[in-house]
Each structure stands twice: as structure tokens, then as C-alpha cells.
Design a protein around this motif. Structure first.
Motif, PDB file in Angstrom:
ATOM      1  N   ALA A 366       0.838  -1.209   0.000  1.00  0.00           N
ATOM      2  CA  ALA A 366       0.000   0.000   0.000  1.00  0.00           C
ATOM      3  C   ALA A 366       0.867   1.251   0.000  1.00  0.00           C
ATOM      4  O   ALA A 366       0.625   2.203  -0.762  1.00  0.00           O
ATOM      5  CB  ALA A 366      -0.931  -0.013   1.204  1.00  0.00           C
ATOM      6  N   ALA A 367       1.905   1.251   0.835  1.00  0.00           N
ATOM      7  CA  ALA A 367       2.774   2.430   0.924  1.00  0.00           C
ATOM      8  C   ALA A 367       3.536   2.661  -0.366  1.00  0.00           C
ATOM      9  O   ALA A 367       3.599   3.800  -0.878  1.00  0.00           O
ATOM     10  CB  ALA A 367       3.743   2.262   2.093  1.00  0.00           C
ATOM     11  N   LEU A 368       4.104   1.593  -0.939  1.00  0.00           N
ATOM     12  CA  LEU A 368       4.927   1.757  -2.131  1.00  0.00           C
ATOM     13  C   LEU A 368       4.106   2.119  -3.363  1.00  0.00           C
ATOM     14  O   LEU A 368       4.500   2.990  -4.154  1.00  0.00           O
ATOM     15  CB  LEU A 368       5.722   0.472  -2.391  1.00  0.00           C
ATOM     16  N   ILE A 369       2.945   1.464  -3.543  1.00  0.00           N
ATOM     17  CA  ILE A 369       2.125   1.790  -4.709  1.00  0.00           C
ATOM     18  C   ILE A 369       1.550   3.198  -4.584  1.00  0.00           C
ATOM     19  O   ILE A 369       1.476   3.941  -5.578  1.00  0.00           O
ATOM     20  CB  ILE A 369       1.008   0.741  -4.905  1.00  0.00           C
ATOM     21  N   SER A 370       1.159   3.584  -3.387  1.00  0.00           N
ATOM     22  CA  SER A 370       0.667   4.952  -3.190  1.00  0.00           C
ATOM     23  C   SER A 370       1.760   5.959  -3.555  1.00  0.00           C
ATOM     24  O   SER A 370       1.498   6.974  -4.221  1.00  0.00           O
ATOM     25  CB  SER A 370       0.228   5.149  -1.737  1.00  0.00           C
ATOM     26  N   TRP A 371       3.001   5.680  -3.141  1.00  0.00           N
ATOM     27  CA  TRP A 371       4.111   6.576  -3.473  1.00  0.00           C
ATOM     28  C   TRP A 371       4.367   6.609  -4.975  1.00  0.00           C
ATOM     29  O   TRP A 371       4.540   7.679  -5.566  1.00  0.00           O
ATOM     30  CB  TRP A 371       5.379   6.125  -2.747  1.00  0.00           C
ATOM     31  N   VAL A 372       4.370   5.424  -5.596  1.00  0.00           N
ATOM     32  CA  VAL A 372       4.623   5.361  -7.039  1.00  0.00           C
ATOM     33  C   VAL A 372       3.562   6.125  -7.820  1.00  0.00           C
ATOM     34  O   VAL A 372       3.883   6.917  -8.724  1.00  0.00           O
ATOM     35  CB  VAL A 372       4.684   3.887  -7.509  1.00  0.00           C
ATOM     36  N   MET A 373       2.298   5.931  -7.484  1.00  0.00           N
ATOM     37  CA  MET A 373       1.234   6.591  -8.242  1.00  0.00           C
ATOM     38  C   MET A 373       1.196   8.090  -7.961  1.00  0.00           C
ATOM     39  O   MET A 373       0.817   8.878  -8.825  1.00  0.00           O
ATOM     40  CB  MET A 373      -0.114   5.943  -7.921  1.00  0.00           C
ATOM     41  N   THR A 374       1.590   8.482  -6.758  1.00  0.00           N
ATOM     42  CA  THR A 374       1.637   9.912  -6.438  1.00  0.00           C
ATOM     43  C   THR A 374       2.790  10.601  -7.170  1.00  0.00           C
ATOM     44  O   THR A 374       2.638  11.699  -7.713  1.00  0.00           O
ATOM     45  CB  THR A 374       1.791  10.121  -4.921  1.00  0.00           C
ATOM     46  N   GLN A 375       3.948   9.946  -7.217  1.00  0.00           N
ATOM     47  CA  GLN A 375       5.149  10.554  -7.792  1.00  0.00           C
ATOM     48  C   GLN A 375       5.271  10.328  -9.295  1.00  0.00           C
ATOM     49  O   GLN A 375       5.828  11.176 -10.009  1.00  0.00           O
ATOM     50  CB  GLN A 375       6.395   9.995  -7.093  1.00  0.00           C
ATOM     51  N   HIS A 376       4.776   9.195  -9.792  1.00  0.00           N
ATOM     52  CA  HIS A 376       5.023   8.831 -11.183  1.00  0.00           C
ATOM     53  C   HIS A 376       3.751   8.498 -11.966  1.00  0.00           C
ATOM     54  O   HIS A 376       3.834   8.050 -13.113  1.00  0.00           O
ATOM     55  CB  HIS A 376       5.984   7.635 -11.250  1.00  0.00           C
ATOM     56  N   GLY A 377       2.586   8.705 -11.345  1.00  0.00           N
ATOM     57  CA  GLY A 377       1.345   8.399 -12.042  1.00  0.00           C
ATOM     58  C   GLY A 377       1.124   9.279 -13.256  1.00  0.00           C
ATOM     59  O   GLY A 377       0.572   8.842 -14.275  1.00  0.00           O
ATOM     60  N   ALA A 378       1.552  10.519 -13.183  1.00  0.00           N
ATOM     61  CA  ALA A 378       1.297  11.462 -14.274  1.00  0.00           C
ATOM     62  C   ALA A 378       2.264  11.296 -15.435  1.00  0.00           C
ATOM     63  O   ALA A 378       1.893  11.524 -16.598  1.00  0.00           O
ATOM     64  CB  ALA A 378       1.364  12.899 -13.747  1.00  0.00           C
ATOM     65  N   ASP A 379       3.520  10.896 -15.181  1.00  0.00           N
ATOM     66  CA  ASP A 379       4.504  10.841 -16.265  1.00  0.00           C
ATOM     67  C   ASP A 379       4.525   9.506 -17.004  1.00  0.00           C
ATOM     68  O   ASP A 379       5.296   9.317 -17.950  1.00  0.00           O
ATOM     69  CB  ASP A 379       5.912  11.169 -15.746  1.00  0.00           C
ATOM     70  N   GLY A 380       3.700   8.559 -16.575  1.00  0.00           N
ATOM     71  CA  GLY A 380       3.568   7.298 -17.308  1.00  0.00           C
ATOM     72  C   GLY A 380       4.653   6.275 -17.021  1.00  0.00           C
ATOM     73  O   GLY A 380       4.677   5.207 -17.653  1.00  0.00           O
ATOM     74  N   SER A 381       5.561   6.548 -16.076  1.00  0.00           N
ATOM     75  CA  SER A 381       6.639   5.601 -15.786  1.00  0.00           C
ATOM     76  C   SER A 381       6.276   4.614 -14.681  1.00  0.00           C
ATOM     77  O   SER A 381       7.098   3.768 -14.315  1.00  0.00           O
ATOM     78  CB  SER A 381       7.915   6.353 -15.401  1.00  0.00           C
ATOM     79  N   TRP A 382       5.063   4.705 -14.152  1.00  0.00           N
ATOM     80  CA  TRP A 382       4.689   3.863 -13.016  1.00  0.00           C
ATOM     81  C   TRP A 382       4.770   2.356 -13.291  1.00  0.00           C
ATOM     82  O   TRP A 382       5.097   1.586 -12.368  1.00  0.00           O
ATOM     83  CB  TRP A 382       3.298   4.236 -12.492  1.00  0.00           C
ATOM     84  N   PRO A 383       4.502   1.855 -14.533  1.00  0.00           N
ATOM     85  CA  PRO A 383       4.619   0.394 -14.724  1.00  0.00           C
ATOM     86  C   PRO A 383       6.027  -0.120 -14.443  1.00  0.00           C
ATOM     87  O   PRO A 383       6.192  -1.194 -13.856  1.00  0.00           O
ATOM     88  CB  PRO A 383       4.238   0.201 -16.199  1.00  0.00           C
ATOM     89  N   LEU A 384       7.057   0.642 -14.841  1.00  0.00           N
ATOM     90  CA  LEU A 384       8.433   0.213 -14.602  1.00  0.00           C
ATOM     91  C   LEU A 384       8.742   0.181 -13.109  1.00  0.00           C
ATOM     92  O   LEU A 384       9.434  -0.723 -12.624  1.00  0.00           O
ATOM     93  CB  LEU A 384       9.389   1.155 -15.321  1.00  0.00           C
ATOM     94  N   TRP A 385       8.239   1.145 -12.378  1.00  0.00           N
ATOM     95  CA  TRP A 385       8.482   1.201 -10.942  1.00  0.00           C
ATOM     96  C   TRP A 385       7.855   0.018 -10.194  1.00  0.00           C
ATOM     97  O   TRP A 385       8.291  -0.327  -9.093  1.00  0.00           O
ATOM     98  CB  TRP A 385       7.954   2.509 -10.362  1.00  0.00           C
ATOM     99  N   LEU A 386       6.827  -0.599 -10.793  1.00  0.00           N
ATOM    100  CA  LEU A 386       6.170  -1.722 -10.112  1.00  0.00           C
ATOM    101  C   LEU A 386       7.091  -2.921  -9.954  1.00  0.00           C
ATOM    102  O   LEU A 386       6.894  -3.743  -9.048  1.00  0.00           O
ATOM    103  CB  LEU A 386       4.898  -2.121 -10.867  1.00  0.00           C
ATOM    104  N   ASN A 387       8.101  -3.064 -10.826  1.00  0.00           N
ATOM    105  CA  ASN A 387       9.079  -4.135 -10.628  1.00  0.00           C
ATOM    106  C   ASN A 387       9.784  -3.964  -9.280  1.00  0.00           C
ATOM    107  O   ASN A 387      10.007  -4.933  -8.552  1.00  0.00           O
ATOM    108  CB  ASN A 387      10.115  -4.121 -11.757  1.00  0.00           C
ATOM    109  N   GLY A 388      10.135  -2.719  -8.956  1.00  0.00           N
ATOM    110  CA  GLY A 388      10.761  -2.447  -7.666  1.00  0.00           C
ATOM    111  C   GLY A 388       9.823  -2.690  -6.505  1.00  0.00           C
ATOM    112  O   GLY A 388      10.237  -3.200  -5.453  1.00  0.00           O
ATOM    113  N   VAL A 389       8.541  -2.332  -6.694  1.00  0.00           N
ATOM    114  CA  VAL A 389       7.555  -2.554  -5.639  1.00  0.00           C
ATOM    115  C   VAL A 389       7.448  -4.043  -5.317  1.00  0.00           C
ATOM    116  O   VAL A 389       7.575  -4.465  -4.150  1.00  0.00           O
ATOM    117  CB  VAL A 389       6.182  -1.992  -6.056  1.00  0.00           C
TER     118      VAL A 389
END
Length: 409
Positions: A366-389
Motif C-alpha cells: 500500500a505504501a509503495l504503490i501509493s508513493w509510485v502513483m503519487t510521484q510517477h502516475g502522471a509521467d507514465g513511468s509507473w509500470p516500470l516502478w512496479l518491478n521495484g515494488v
């Protein structure tokens, strides 16, 4: 697990059911995903995920004692099924309350109450009961019957999807009615045809001493599905129903790659329960985990190659979501390995520890996905960050699981 002929035959029987279900589920998924709009599919996927979580409240987790008895003392199955029925009725008000809270918090204003309620009902009183009968058959090593039941249940949902597609009224409400009808029919067939012949006998003295196992296993089950489905709910909350629909399609494709792994998990759990231990050292564990990771990634790579050659092979909506697959390439491996490690804890009857692990995994996700979508939801890079999550979730699970199992040796 030693590769003896009986184990291999049992695994292939379970795998055949998974393969049949995979093909049928793929057809079902493609019809629904490409008939509903992306927004409606996002709502359906998240409502269905909510229903799966709520279905784990049924009978307060007493499915676990039923499975253990079916595996080691099948003569007591009738008594435990009677207890399951009584506890199931007692749990319905709690499920109703939890469903209303979930609707008010996440779905009010996005979907009408009627289709949401129908989808929840389908998962709780339809598919969960099909799972119960399949679990009993697997516990009694009636793998062929369990595989056939799962295939028939999936086929009925696929038939409902076909009828939904051809009848012309392709709204979410119409699909919710069709989905409910198919799952209730599956449950009816499960009890009439596939339930082993037992004599029900309500024995109150048996249940109190099993409730600790039931409640802890039920809590672990809820937490397992909560952490597994939490990302879909967060996508709906942070990004809206269209992105939630795209993400749900991607995760459904990823979930299809997990079926061979789940067949292996099922055999492993039974082996550990029967032999009361896990054989092999660290080298074997590393080999098993590398194999799970390889199979998981290979499944997604195969789908990526198919869509590279034939972009519309799986329908327009899947084609729209296909841009997510390559950036999320490692997600299937990490996701399936966390599931495998949770099954190891269940097999060793470390249900309390499994609850703690799944709480930690859910909170971190919950914490990591919330951070990813808050920080990277707009620029479209969030799918790549999910590997780290999902990689972080795997590292947490690995450290917890093997440290605990190492102490138990």
C-alpha cells in the motif's frame, strides 16, 4: 518433493486441470475484457477482487480445518462440513456489513449498488463454494475430480460471457446478472456431482479446538488476497476506472501465468503436511525459486511475443493494455514467489506467522504503490516502478519466511 511416479502423475493431473482452466479462462477473460468498456472492466475487476477478499470471511476461515481433515482424516469430513455450514450462515451478516463498507469507501459514485452486490454475491456464495468442493477433492487426492470441477466452473463462466456478448446489451449490470447465474450453477453442480459422499453430523465438541486454526488461516487468507488485490483497488482510487481497467487487464494476463506454479504449490503443501517437514537444503530451495521465476517470466514473454506479431490477437482492449507488459516483466516472478513462500508457512502450520507476513506485505505494498502513483502516475513511468515494488515485497517475504523455517528445523 521427490520426483516419484505417483507425485509426477498427481502433478500432471492437477496441471491438466490448470491447463484446461487456463485456456477456458483466457477465452472468458478476452470476451469480458473486450466487451465491457475499459472503465466498466476496471469496476468489474475491482468489485470481483473485493468479493474474493470478502469470500474468505465465509465460515470464519473454517475451510482450513475442512481441508486438513480431508487430507489426513477423511472419515471426519461429514462432521466438519456440518460445522462449516453452521459457521457459514453465522458469517453472512459480517460479510454483508464488510461489503457495505467497501462499497461506501471505494465504489459509491462509480457504480450502482445492484451490480456491485451481484458480483460480491457471485464470489461469496458461488465461486467460493466451488473452491470448497475442489479443495476437499484435492485433500482426498481426488485430483481428477477437482480438475474437472474447476474446468466445468470456468467453462460455465465462459458460456455466460459468450451469451453476454451475443445478446447485445453489454452493460455492467447485465454482465453482473450473467456472472452470478454462472457461478451459482457451478456451485450447484459442485455439490450435486463432485462432493464426496459423506454423512453430515453436527458435533459441537469438535469445533472449538479448531477455531484457532480456522480464524488464523482465515485471517491469513484475507490478508493474502488483500495484498494480492490491493493494487487494483489503489489504481481505482488513485488513477480512475480507465487506468484501473488497463491495469486489471495486465494483472489478469500475469495471473494466467501463475497457474502451473499454483499446481506445484498445491502438491508441495500436501507433501509437507503428510511428511511433517520440508526436505532438501538451501540449494534445493534456490533451485525451486529460480524455476518458479523462470516459468513466470516465460509465460509473460510468450504473450508479449504473440502481441508483437499479432497486436490485436487478444482483442482491442488487451492491445491497449499491452504497453504495460514489457515494463512489468519481473512482476510475475516476484508475485508468484511471494505466493509460494506464503504456502510454505501454511504447510508448516505457521498460520500466525503467515498472518504477520501478509500484514507486512500488504502494508508495504500500500505504501509503495501509493508513493509510485503519487510521484510517477502522471509521467507514465509507473509500470516500470512496479518491478521495484514487487521486488521489495519478495525480499521482505524471503527474509521473513526462511528465517522462520530455519528456526523450525
Amino acid at each position: 518433493m521427490s520426483p516419484d511416479r505417483a507425485s509426477i502423475a498427481a502433478y500432471l493431473t492437477i496441471l491438466s486441470g490448470s491447463a484446461g482452466r487456463l485456456v477456458i479462462s483466457l477465452v472468458y477473460f478476452l470476451i469480458v475484457a473486450n466487451t465491457l468498456t475499459l472503465g466498466e472492466f476496471g469496476i468489474f475487476a475491482t468489485a470481483s477482487a473485493t468479493g474474493v477478499i470478502l469470500s474468505r470471511l465465509l465460515a470464519f476461515g473454517f475451510v482450513s480445518p475442512v481441508y486438513r481433515v480431508a487430507t489426513v482424516k477423511p472419515r471426519l469430513l461429514g462432521a466438519y462440513l456440518a460445522g462449516f455450514a453452521g459457521l457459514g450462515l453465522a458469517s453472512l451478516p459480517l460479510i454483508l456489513l464488510a461489503g457495505w463498507v467497501a462499497y461506501a469507501l471505494l465504489f459509491a459514485g462509480k457504480v450502482a449498488l445492484l451490480p456491485f452486490a451481484l458480483i460480491i454475491l457471485a464470489e461469496v456464495l458461488g465461486w467460493r463454494l466451488v473452491e470448497l468442493v475442489a479443495i476437499i477433492n484435492n485433500g482426498m487426492r481426488r485430483f481428477r475430480e477437482a480438475a474437472l470441477l474447476v474446468i466445468i466452473g470456468s467453462a460455465l463462466r465462459t458460456l455466460a460471457a459468450l451469451l453476454f456478448y451475443v445478446q447485445g446489451q453489454t452493460t455492467l449490470t447485465v454482465w453482473a446478472f450473467a456472472y452470478l447465474g454462472a457461478t451459482l450453477l457451478s456451485a450447484l453442480l459442485a455439490f450435486l456431482v463432485f462432493m464426496p459422499k459423506v454423512r453430515l453430523a453436527f458435533v459441537p465438541a469438535l469445533y472449538p479446538r479448531r477455531m484457532a486454526d480456522a480464524l488464523s488461516a482465515g485471517a491469513a487468507d484475507i490478508l493474502f488476497y488483500l495484498q494480492a488485490e490491493l493494487d487494483k483497488l489503489l489504481m481505482l482510487a488513485f488513477a480512475g476506472d480507465r487506468v484501473a481497467g488497463l491495469y486489471a487487464i495486465a494483472m489478469r494476463v500475469i495471473d494466467l501465468t501463475a497457474m502451473p506454479v499454483r499446481s506445484f504449490n498445491q502438491m508441495l503443501v500436501q507433501k509437507i503436511m503428510q511428511e511433517r517437514g520440508l526436505r532438501g537444503g538451501a540449494g534445493r530451495q534456490v533451485l525451486v525459486e529460480l524455476s518458479i521465476a523462470a516459468v513466470s517470466i516465460a509465460g509473460l514473454v510468450a504473450i508479449i511475443l504473440l502481441l508483437t506479431l499479432f497486436p490485436r490477437a487478444l482483442g482491442n482492449n488487451v492491445a491497449l493494455a499491452s504497453y504495460l507488459f514489457m515494463p512489468m516483466l519481473l512482476v510475475p516472478a516476484f508475485r508468484n514467489l511471494v505466493e509460494y513462500q506464503a504456502e510454505l508457512l501454511y504447510a508448516r502450520e505457521r498460520t500466525g506467522s503467515r498472518v504477520l507476513l501478509l500484514c507486512a506485505v500488504a502494508a508495504l505494498k500500500a505504501a509503495l504503490i501509493s508513493w509510485v502513483m503519487t510521484q510517477h502516475g502522471a509521467d507514465g513511468s509507473w509500470p516500470l516502478w512496479l518491478n521495484g515494488v514487487f521486488g521489495a515485497l519478495y525480499l521482505l517475504s524471503t527474509a521473513f519466511t526462511y528465517r522462520l523455517l530455519g528456526k523450525a528445523r
